[in-house]
Design a protein around this motif. Structure first.
Motif, PDB file in Angstrom:
ATOM      1  N   GLU A  30       3.563   1.793   3.177  1.00 52.47           N
ATOM      2  CA  GLU A  30       2.464   0.923   2.780  1.00 52.47           C
ATOM      3  C   GLU A  30       2.104   1.040   1.294  1.00 52.47           C
ATOM      4  N   GLU A  31       2.039   2.274   0.758  1.00 49.23           N
ATOM      5  CA  GLU A  31       1.611   2.418  -0.649  1.00 49.23           C
ATOM      6  C   GLU A  31       2.569   1.678  -1.582  1.00 49.23           C
ATOM      7  N   ARG A  33       4.525  -0.821  -0.792  1.00 52.47           N
ATOM      8  CA  ARG A  33       4.369  -2.271  -0.606  1.00 52.47           C
ATOM      9  C   ARG A  33       3.181  -2.777  -1.412  1.00 52.47           C
ATOM     10  N   LYS A  34       2.100  -2.042  -1.402  1.00 53.28           N
ATOM     11  CA  LYS A  34       0.911  -2.472  -2.157  1.00 53.28           C
ATOM     12  C   LYS A  34       1.207  -2.520  -3.654  1.00 53.28           C
ATOM     13  N   TYR A  37       3.080  -5.749  -4.390  1.00 53.29           N
ATOM     14  CA  TYR A  37       2.208  -6.923  -4.506  1.00 53.29           C
ATOM     15  C   TYR A  37       1.618  -7.004  -5.908  1.00 53.29           C
ATOM     16  N   GLU A  59       0.771  -7.559   9.434  1.00 52.10           N
ATOM     17  CA  GLU A  59       0.441  -6.293   8.782  1.00 52.10           C
ATOM     18  C   GLU A  59       0.445  -6.442   7.257  1.00 52.10           C
ATOM     19  N   TYR A  60       1.477  -7.088   6.719  1.00 51.62           N
ATOM     20  CA  TYR A  60       1.576  -7.206   5.265  1.00 51.62           C
ATOM     21  C   TYR A  60       0.406  -8.001   4.695  1.00 51.62           C
ATOM     22  N   THR A  62      -2.486  -8.366   5.920  1.00 52.49           N
ATOM     23  CA  THR A  62      -3.740  -7.631   6.071  1.00 52.49           C
ATOM     24  C   THR A  62      -3.923  -6.605   4.955  1.00 52.49           C
ATOM     25  N   GLU A  63      -2.796  -6.058   4.480  1.00 51.92           N
ATOM     26  CA  GLU A  63      -2.922  -5.029   3.445  1.00 51.92           C
ATOM     27  C   GLU A  63      -3.018  -5.616   2.033  1.00 51.92           C
ATOM     28  N   MET A  64      -2.854  -6.938   1.886  1.00 56.59           N
ATOM     29  CA  MET A  64      -3.062  -7.582   0.578  1.00 56.59           C
ATOM     30  C   MET A  64      -4.558  -7.870   0.396  1.00 56.59           C
ATOM     31  N   TYR A  65      -4.984  -8.037  -0.876  1.00 60.30           N
ATOM     32  CA  TYR A  65      -6.335  -8.567  -1.102  1.00 60.30           C
ATOM     33  C   TYR A  65      -6.383  -9.973  -0.526  1.00 60.30           C
TER      34      TYR A  65
END
Lengths: 436, 436
Positions: A30-31, A33-34, A37, A59-60, A62-65
């Motif tokens: 996740e880190e 991937r962030k 972005y 999931e992706y 959801t983890e974006m702004y």
């Protein structure tokens, strides 16, 4: 990361094909991937999102702004964005659409309406259309302006003043046409289209038969609503084939290789428990013949053989019937003819197998009557099982149930019951002859 | 027919889409078909022949005059012509090739070499290629000259002086590029290609993943030999899905809805007779437990239940394994992990079904030990059957046998035998408890 490193990452990463970008992206935690972005523009991330596994996309996003996520969705092909949104929680979808720019939001809201597995649900609204009254030059200019957003530029669709679809022109023909001809003179009015509510399988069939790269989707008044491109059809075909195959085996078509054992077991169990209770019917039927069995215990030996043959021939007939309906072959040739054909096939296979097994059993057990009993049971079972395999999916089709649900295990168990009844019925009737 | 009528026929018939022309054509009797040949040019007939059912094409070419047939074959897409020639008698093929114009004959002879179901066997050599040193203007001129014969003009492939594939450029990018730029400056060198000997399924997978409309086929030194277009991939996917589905059901994948009952029976019989003899093994195993059975005849009641559950779970595991191998999912995640997962799944489904059936049988037969015997047998059978369903296709894959051949009926019968051995083994061992 320093700016220089970001530039280097961008240079190397964006050089990859979007499919490979997605493959690399999906392997990251996740880190990372962030971070990705933050290095990429919404347009660039959109290309990745069009290629990731749809199961993980929720999931992706959801983890974006949220604002970034909405921009990415707006930049994606509308049909791909909708596929992802359909898997998401409704509140989340609403919040993304609210902050999205209006044009993209409208398009997505429109597409979200179409029912799953219809032509409407896989079409995109990003196609190029021109008026029949335009000149080739005007059309080319229009095409060039629309090209960056269009899903395909290889076909341009021609509409009249009421926005009805009246023709199509390929880029090939547009290029070789004289610049000041009218579109109505160079277009083809031989239009093949699908209705927006048609099954996606029907669209796949048309695409395969006519070798198109894109297919227009129209409403009941022939207004063009969108197009389906061949890349989406490849996915539909894979999906439909998977579904049919899984159902024949009695596996939920949502089972994935990546599921954990626990998830797999939970998905398979409903089938197995249902079949367990169907199997109990067979058991209680046989238990009624307990006295027959205790007199001639050897009869039990042939239970799996006869049941198995019934199951196998039933599954064969089922497979031919389900594929025949999927390809439209049966619709063309008629259902009665197909049932008749299967009945004849069952008679011929039944006769052949019946004769073989009569001889084998008669010699092995040194009992001609036992041989005849087993042979006769196989003969009758094969005819009935073959017919059941053909007729059950046809009936389900008539009752508007997808015949592919009549899976192999289901037909097998039904035929088990039929074959047991035939076998023990005959055995009980001719008991005197067998035991003599 | 008078000349006027011929003109009218041509006007109406040629207005149809080639797929529809073919559909109409195939419904005609031989005399009418022969008339149609005489009204149409070889180019026009070639378009029809690209769309007819390949099974019937042999007949059509035989009823044409040889010289006309050779011309039609030469005018067809080389890949379609080869597909038809592969089904024909070798002498007939040789005679057609002899009277064909040299260029087409060479191309066809070349393509006839590739093994069935490889990338080479579905590619066409009619693609457009340019040199990396050309300008965009030169490339456009070349493309325009080649367009009438090319299978697609939407991709142009770029080769170096050794004819090695170095890049690709889409028509979209060619159109927007400045006319005096070099091709090497505007092409993409991010090439995705398949090797000529690769399985056609691999090519389909790539096409689906990368969303291409065409895929270059190269030899081991990266020389471009041909291209595969997406319309051929649609056919490959249909064919492969049909094949897997049919094999799971134990039907020869060459069985067609249009076969007569006699032909169908002949195609299904080898399977059925093989399964008949496998079934005889089961029968002879059970016959060894004749004394156990004559003591406790009720044991026979559960034979179909236990065998059926083994067959069903085995087929489920088989389907997941075969699809997992087809999609490359298993290669990615590892075989051991998949076997482990299936083993665990078998334990969980076995435990659940075992407990349910123990209770049901104990109450029904008012015999706890009989319930435990059936429950324990189901538990053991489900574990072993699930593992067998997963491991057998993996082993076949390792032995270079297509795992899809391990059809449902085959796995079912193997699992029948395993389950009978478990059940009667346990029954004989615990006979004392059950009969008490």
């Amino acid at each position: 990361l320093a700016n220089q490193q970001i530039d280097q990452f961008r240079a190397e990463y964006l050089e990859l094909h979007p499919y490979d970008q997605a493959a690399v992206f999906e392997e990251q935690p996740e880190e990372v991937r962030k971070q990705i972005y933050s290095y990429l523009s919404p347009e660039e991330t959109a290309e990745i999102m069009e290629n990731v596994d749809q199961e993980n996309a929720d999931e992706y996003f959801t983890e974006m702004y949220s604002r970034y996520a909405a921009q990415v969705l707006a930049e994606m092909s509308a049909d791909d964005a909708v596929d992802i949104l359909k898997e998401m929680d409704k509140n989340k979808v609403a919040s993304f659409i609210t902050i999205m720019e209006k044009e993209a939001a409208d398009e997505i809201k429109h597409l979200l309406h179409y029912e799953d597995k219809t032509a409407g649900s896989i079409m995109t609204t990003e196609f190029v259309s021109v008026s029949a009254a335009d000149t080739v030059r005007e059309a080319m200019l229009h095409l060039r302006a629309e090209a960056p957003d269009a899903e395909t530029i290889y076909y341009t669709y021609v509409v009249d003043i009421d926005k009805k679809l009246v023709g199509v022109i390929s880029l090939r023909n547009l290029i070789i046409a004289e610049k000041d001809w009218l579109i109505s003179e160079v277009m083809s009015d031989r239009i093949v289209s699908v209705a927006v509510g048609d099954d996606q399988e029907h669209a796949a069939q048309m695409m395969r038969d006519y070798d198109f790269l894109a297919l227009p989707v129209v409403d009941f008044q022939d207004h063009i609503l969108g197009i389906i491109t061949v890349d989406d059809i490849l996915d539909v075909m894979e999906e439909e084939a998977d579904e049919d195959y899984s159902r024949l085996a009695g596996v939920s078509d949502t089972e994935k290789g990546e599921d954990s054992a626990f998830v797999s077991a939970r998905k398979r169990l409903p089938w197995l428990v249902a079949l367990l209770f169907l199997g109990m019917i067979t058991a209680s039927l046989i238990s009624r013949f307990e006295s027959t069995l205790s007199q001639v215990a050897i009869l039990a030996s042939f239970i799996p053989l006869i049941g198995g043959m019934g199951g196998n021939t039933g599954t064969q007939a089922l497979a031919v019937a389900v594929r025949g309906m999927a390809t439209g072959d049966i619709a063309k040739r008629g259902k009665m003819r197909m049932v008749l054909r299967e009945g004849l096939t069952g008679m011929m296979t039944g006769l052949s197998c019946g004769i073989v097994i009569t001889i084998v059993v008669a010699i092995w057990q040194n009992n001609v009557y036992l041989g005849l009993l087993v042979g006769l049971s196989i003969f009758a079972t094969l005819i009935i099982a073959t017919l059941a395999g053909a007729i059950i999916p046809l009936l389900m089709h008539k009752m508007k149930i997808d015949p592919a649900i009549a899976s192999g295990p289901f037909i097998t168990t039904i035929n088990d019951i039929i074959s047991i009844l035939i076998y023990f019925g005959l055995a009980t009737a001719f008991m005197g002859l067998i035991t003599q």
